[in-house]
Design an enzyme around this catalytic site. Structure first.
Site, short mmCIF file in Angstrom:
data_model
loop_
_atom_site.label_atom_id
_atom_site.label_comp_id
_atom_site.label_asym_id
_atom_site.label_seq_id
_atom_site.Cartn_x
_atom_site.Cartn_y
_atom_site.Cartn_z
N CYS A 1 -16.35 -9.67 5.32
CA CYS A 1 -15.75 -8.35 5.05
C CYS A 1 -14.49 -8.51 4.21
O CYS A 1 -13.57 -9.23 4.61
CB CYS A 1 -15.36 -7.67 6.35
SG CYS A 1 -16.68 -7.55 7.52
N CYS B 1 -19.81 1.61 8.23
CA CYS B 1 -19.04 0.97 9.30
C CYS B 1 -17.83 1.87 9.52
O CYS B 1 -16.98 2.00 8.62
CB CYS B 1 -18.60 -0.43 8.87
SG CYS B 1 -17.48 -1.21 10.05
N CYS C 1 0.83 -1.21 0.00
CA CYS C 1 0.00 0.00 0.00
C CYS C 1 0.87 1.27 0.00
O CYS C 1 1.85 1.36 0.74
CB CYS C 1 -0.92 0.00 1.21
SG CYS C 1 -2.07 1.39 1.21
N ARG D 1 -18.27 -3.01 17.54
CA ARG D 1 -17.47 -4.23 17.31
C ARG D 1 -16.16 -4.20 18.08
O ARG D 1 -15.35 -3.28 17.93
CB ARG D 1 -17.20 -4.43 15.82
CG ARG D 1 -16.43 -5.72 15.53
CD ARG D 1 -16.35 -6.09 14.06
NE ARG D 1 -17.67 -6.07 13.47
CZ ARG D 1 -18.07 -5.20 12.55
NH1 ARG D 1 -17.25 -4.30 12.09
NH2 ARG D 1 -19.30 -5.25 12.09
N CYS E 1 0.04 5.03 6.93
CA CYS E 1 -0.63 4.84 8.23
C CYS E 1 0.35 4.15 9.19
O CYS E 1 0.80 3.03 8.93
CB CYS E 1 -1.89 4.00 8.06
SG CYS E 1 -2.94 4.60 6.70
N CYS F 1 -19.39 -6.71 3.45
CA CYS F 1 -18.78 -5.44 3.82
C CYS F 1 -17.48 -5.34 3.02
O CYS F 1 -16.86 -6.37 2.72
CB CYS F 1 -18.47 -5.44 5.32
SG CYS F 1 -17.62 -3.94 5.88
N CYS G 1 0.14 0.40 10.31
CA CYS G 1 -0.29 -0.64 9.37
C CYS G 1 0.84 -1.49 8.79
O CYS G 1 1.77 -0.96 8.15
CB CYS G 1 -1.08 -0.02 8.23
SG CYS G 1 -1.79 -1.30 7.15
N1 SAM Z 1 -6.71 0.35 2.94
C1 SAM Z 1 -8.02 0.61 3.38
C2 SAM Z 1 -8.09 1.77 4.33
O1 SAM Z 1 -7.14 2.04 5.02
O2 SAM Z 1 -9.15 2.41 4.38
C3 SAM Z 1 -8.72 -0.58 3.99
C4 SAM Z 1 -7.97 -1.54 4.87
S1 SAM Z 1 -7.31 -0.88 6.39
C5 SAM Z 1 -6.22 -2.16 6.88
C6 SAM Z 1 -8.69 -0.91 7.50
C7 SAM Z 1 -8.50 -0.46 8.91
O3 SAM Z 1 -7.79 -1.45 9.65
C8 SAM Z 1 -7.69 0.78 9.18
O4 SAM Z 1 -8.42 1.95 8.96
C9 SAM Z 1 -7.36 0.64 10.65
O5 SAM Z 1 -8.39 1.23 11.44
C10 SAM Z 1 -7.35 -0.88 10.85
N2 SAM Z 1 -5.98 -1.36 11.16
C11 SAM Z 1 -4.97 -1.51 10.29
N3 SAM Z 1 -3.86 -1.94 10.90
C12 SAM Z 1 -4.17 -2.07 12.21
C13 SAM Z 1 -3.44 -2.46 13.37
N4 SAM Z 1 -2.15 -2.79 13.29
N5 SAM Z 1 -4.07 -2.48 14.55
C14 SAM Z 1 -5.37 -2.13 14.64
N6 SAM Z 1 -6.13 -1.74 13.58
C15 SAM Z 1 -5.53 -1.70 12.38
FE1 SF4 Z 2 -2.90 1.23 3.29
FE2 SF4 Z 2 -2.87 0.11 5.67
FE3 SF4 Z 2 -3.35 2.70 5.48
FE4 SF4 Z 2 -5.20 0.93 4.59
S1 SF4 Z 2 -4.52 1.21 6.70
S2 SF4 Z 2 -4.49 2.79 3.55
S3 SF4 Z 2 -3.86 -0.71 3.88
S4 SF4 Z 2 -1.43 1.67 4.91
#
Ligand code: SAM
Ligand code: SF4
Ligand code: DTB
Length: 318
Positions: free
Chosen positions: A100, A191, A56, A263, A60, A131, A63
């Protein structure tokens, strides 16, 4: 579910005051609100599948799928529709009612969306709710998803506006709010939740809950994630949140968004059963179910079934 009501406006100070309550009083209030709107012993189960893992472009800080961090998560191709349907069937056989699909994108390109639409159609064909969480949506994309039969779109605010810039710089909270408006206007269920345990203050947690609760209408589904710390991400090594503070966050979500499905999301594998039981008491009525979230672990199905039996919980069919 009635999505047309206007929620009461909550100030951050009011939610901070909830956080400050003696624990038993907070639990009592949350459980009282919960019982006014839901069967207190029913918990809905959603299974997650990563349909496009890793690589990606976003930053974030939590992530493992961001290409710029070295976490061991590889950039994989999108899964085939057949693989997705097989996973959904397996989730259904285990008792999940919602499937999902998550993708590690900033947002979907049209050819990606076409393939996701085939997946949604196929999973709906199994009689499951669907979802998707695909990142930011452009004009018209939410409508296409709705047309395909998608029930929910997940897009989290993640954290309070004032703390957001510490966690993500490649997209703003306004970008997220714009996507959420598109989702809402297309008639999809929203959601939307966030992550705690990222080093934020209690006031930030209250501000996140206020932002969610003040949406008009507030989301139908509110995932509360506890940060899963993954080596290689900037947030690895953050001081762990006291888990009773996590329970308090769930209770505040329940009190301020009485009709939402709250959730208990990421981080459950690291939570003792007693804490999970307190989360249910605090009004959580949905979990992610199945041994994997997107890339990290979640409790085994057998373990969750045993926990449900121990707590006298039954599956909620919505
Ligand atoms: N890439 C898309 C986005 O960011 O909108 C969808 C997938 S992203 C992994 C979905 C959500 O997963 C993120 O917004 C975050 O809230 C949650 N998430 C990701 N990594 C996480 C982590 N290490 N611990 C807890 N929640 C996490
Ligand atoms: Fe990409 Fe992870 Fe951020 Fe979703 S949460 S946009 S997968 S870096
Ligand atoms: C949400 O709020 N939590 C889920 C789901 N929505 C997509 C994702 C949790 C991801 C945890 C880290 C991982 O497994 O990669």
């Amino acid at each position: 579910m009635d999505t047309t009501h206007t929620p009461p406006r909550w100030t951050i100070a009011q939610i901070e005051a909830l956080f400050e309550l003696p624990f038993n009083d907070l639990m009592y209030r949350a459980q009282t609100v919960h019982r006014e709107h839901f069967d207190a012993n029913a918990v809905q189960r959603s299974t997650l599948l990563s349909i496009k893992t890793g690589g990606c472009p976003e930053d974030c800080g939590y992530c493992p799928q961001a290409a710029r961090y070295h976490t061991g998560v590889e950039n994989e191709d999108m899964l085939s529709v057949e693989k997705v349907v097989a996973a959904a069937q397996c989730a259904k056989d285990n008792g999940a009612t919602r499937f999902c699909m998550g993708a590690a994108w900033r947002g979907p390109k049209q050819r990606d969306l076409d393939k996701v639409i085939d997946m949604i159609t196929a999973v709906r064909g199994l009689g499951m709710e669907t979802c998707a969480t695909l990142g930011m949506l452009k004009d018209g994309q939410a409508e296409q998803l709705k047309q395909a039969g998608l029930n929910y779109y997940n897009h989290n605010l993640d954290t309070a506006p004032a703390f957001y810039g510490e966690i993500i710089t490649t997209r703003t909270q306004q970008d997220r709010l714009d996507t959420l408006s598109r989702v809402r206007e297309a008639g999809l269920h929203v959601c939307c939740g966030g992550i705690v345990g990222m080093g934020e203050t209690r006031q930030s947690r209250a501000a996140l809950i206020a932002q969610l609760a003040n949406m008009e209408p507030y989301p139908e589904s509110v995932p509360i994630n506890n940060l899963v710390q993954v080596e290689g991400t900037p947030l690895h090594g953050t001081a762990q949140l006291d888990l009773l503070e996590f329970v308090r966050t769930v209770a505040c979500a329940r009190i301020t968004m009485p009709r939402a499905m709250v959730r208990l999301s990421a981080g459950r594998q690291e939570m003792p059963e007693g804490i999970q039981a307190l989360c249910f008491l605090a009004g959580a009525n949905s979990i992610f179910y199945g041994e994997k979230l997107l890339t990290t672990g979640n409790p085994d199905v057998e373990k969750d079934q045993a926990l449900f039996a121990k707590l006298g919980l039954k599956p909620l069919q919505c």
